[in-house]
Design an enzyme around this catalytic site. Structure first.
Site, short mmCIF file in Angstrom:
data_model
loop_
_atom_site.label_atom_id
_atom_site.label_comp_id
_atom_site.label_asym_id
_atom_site.label_seq_id
_atom_site.Cartn_x
_atom_site.Cartn_y
_atom_site.Cartn_z
N TYR A 153 22.02 -7.89 -7.99
CA TYR A 153 22.61 -8.07 -6.67
C TYR A 153 23.99 -8.70 -6.82
CZ TYR A 153 17.72 -7.55 -5.10
OH TYR A 153 16.43 -7.10 -4.88
N HIS A 171 12.36 -5.28 -12.55
CA HIS A 171 12.82 -4.71 -11.28
C HIS A 171 12.44 -3.24 -11.14
CE1 HIS A 171 16.30 -5.35 -8.19
NE2 HIS A 171 15.24 -4.79 -7.64
N PRO A 194 10.41 -5.40 4.67
CA PRO A 194 9.31 -5.32 5.63
C PRO A 194 9.77 -4.92 7.03
CG PRO A 194 9.93 -7.60 5.29
CD PRO A 194 10.71 -6.79 4.29
N LEU A 195 11.09 -4.91 7.25
CA LEU A 195 11.63 -4.47 8.54
C LEU A 195 12.33 -3.13 8.41
CD1 LEU A 195 12.99 -7.90 9.87
CD2 LEU A 195 10.82 -6.76 10.39
N GLY A 196 11.97 -2.37 7.38
CA GLY A 196 12.55 -1.04 7.23
C GLY A 196 14.06 -1.07 7.13
N GLY A 219 16.03 -3.12 8.35
CA GLY A 219 16.62 -3.46 9.64
C GLY A 219 16.30 -2.48 10.75
N PHE A 220 15.80 -1.30 10.40
CA PHE A 220 15.54 -0.29 11.43
C PHE A 220 14.49 -0.76 12.42
CE2 PHE A 220 14.98 3.72 13.43
CZ PHE A 220 16.00 4.56 13.03
N SER A 277 13.95 -3.59 13.51
CA SER A 277 14.41 -4.67 14.39
C SER A 277 14.80 -4.14 15.76
CB SER A 277 15.62 -5.38 13.77
OG SER A 277 16.77 -4.54 13.80
#
Length: 326
Positions: A56, A124, A204-206, A208-209, A211
């Site tokens: 990252y 990873h 876990p929120l795709g 951001g989708f 949201s």
């Protein structure tokens, strides 16, 4: 914040973790001051399970996390990863599970993080050119040397998990899991549960989708890597947005946000599952943490299942799926 056990070797983490990737790369916008403030606020709220990786940035996210926790190391369960090899200028150099590289990567991560030991060290991505026994054997040496406490894998296939676990106990398996990425339910979750391995759910929120904040592709900045992701393109985007609208409707009835509903659903899938939603802002962190206060009744879970059944999201998770489930 309650805690959950990951695996059977003694690792205990906050029931919700924090993914730190977006603080340094892939999503548009960087604000190091806000990122550090978010990390500090997470610890204040009891979110003590922090997830980073050497790739990252590359490398800058580990330095950022290390700077943020310098005076609070004893409050943190620190997870990082190796295996996706990148150059200093961000170039992609491939995947490596070679034992010598494992040792070098660990020493470099320890230095960047400014710590003496990594709590949870993941491979990873699995290197198909190196036997998993050799890679995990090198990781086990790090445990023996006191540089790492627990071992993990990310996006590994069930057969690989079994082979790895036979060399040294694997504490956690990290894989994408959410209302629109439910394929781990087929084989991966049953495998890790049989072996006593914890499950860490990333994205876990795709991304951001889920949201509900992304309603059209133009909501994403030009340099946002999600623009190239299959689920965020064309007809896939439109169809997946219909799924999100259904989730939003249920969330509104329960006086919660779509993000909180999606996280509460994941938390309800088993106390061996720990979601690590990523954010770089305190506001979204507080919203995500609110999910731990939500209790979903059986009828709530059944309704969510009806509107977001397994396989309902269209498009692959990545443009190139060749590096996952190996």
């Amino acid at each position: 914040m309650k805690t959950r056990k990951l695996g059977t070797q003694g690792l205990i983490v906050s029931e919700l973790g924090l993914g730190c990737m977006g603080m340094s790369e892939f999503y548009s916008g960087r604000d190091e001051q806000e990122a550090i403030a978010t990390l500090h606020h997470a610890l204040d709220l009891g979110v003590t399970f922090l997830d980073t990786a050497d790739m990252y940035g590359p490398f800058t996210n580990e330095r950022l996390v290390g700077q943020a926790i310098r005076d609070r190391r004893d409050q943190v369960i620190l997870a990082t990863k190796f295996g996706n090899v990148r150059s200093e200028d961000g170039g992609w150099l491939g995947i490596s599970g070679k034992p010598d590289y494992v040792r070098q990567a660990c020493d470099a991560s320890l230095q960047r993080l400014g710590v003496d030991v990594i709590d949870l060290y993941y491979q990873h991505r699995v290197d198909p050119t190196v036997p998993i026994e050799d890679t995990v054997g090198a990781m086990a040496e790090l445990v023996q040397q006191g540089k790492v406490r627990y071992l993990g894998l990310s996006e590994a296939a069930p057969a690989t998990i079994r082979r790895a676990h036979a060399v040294h106990p694997i504490t956690a398996l990290q894989t994408e899991y959410s209302l629109w990425s439910r394929d781990p339910e087929d084989e991966v979750l049953p495998t890790v549960r049989e072996l006593g391995i914890g499950f860490v759910a990333y994205s876990p929120l795709g991304r951001g989708f889920l949201s509900g904040a992304i309603t059209k592709p133009e909501d994403l900045a030009e340099d946002d890597y999600r623009r190239k992701a299959p689920r965020f393109q064309g007809e896939n985007f439109a169809k997946n947005l219909e799924l999100v609208e259904q989730v939003k409707a249920i969330a509104a009835e329960k006086n919660t946000t779509p993000s909180q509903l999606a996280l509460a659903w994941l938390l309800a899938q088993g106390d061996d599952i720990v979601p690590i939603p990523g954010t770089k802002r305190r506001t979204y962190l507080e919203e995500n943490v609110g999910a731990v206060e939500i209790t979903l009744a059986p009828e709530d879970l059944a309704r969510i299942e009806r509107v977001a059944p397994k396989g309902s999201a269209l498009g692959d998770r990545y443009a190139d799926m060749s590096t996952v489930n190996r």
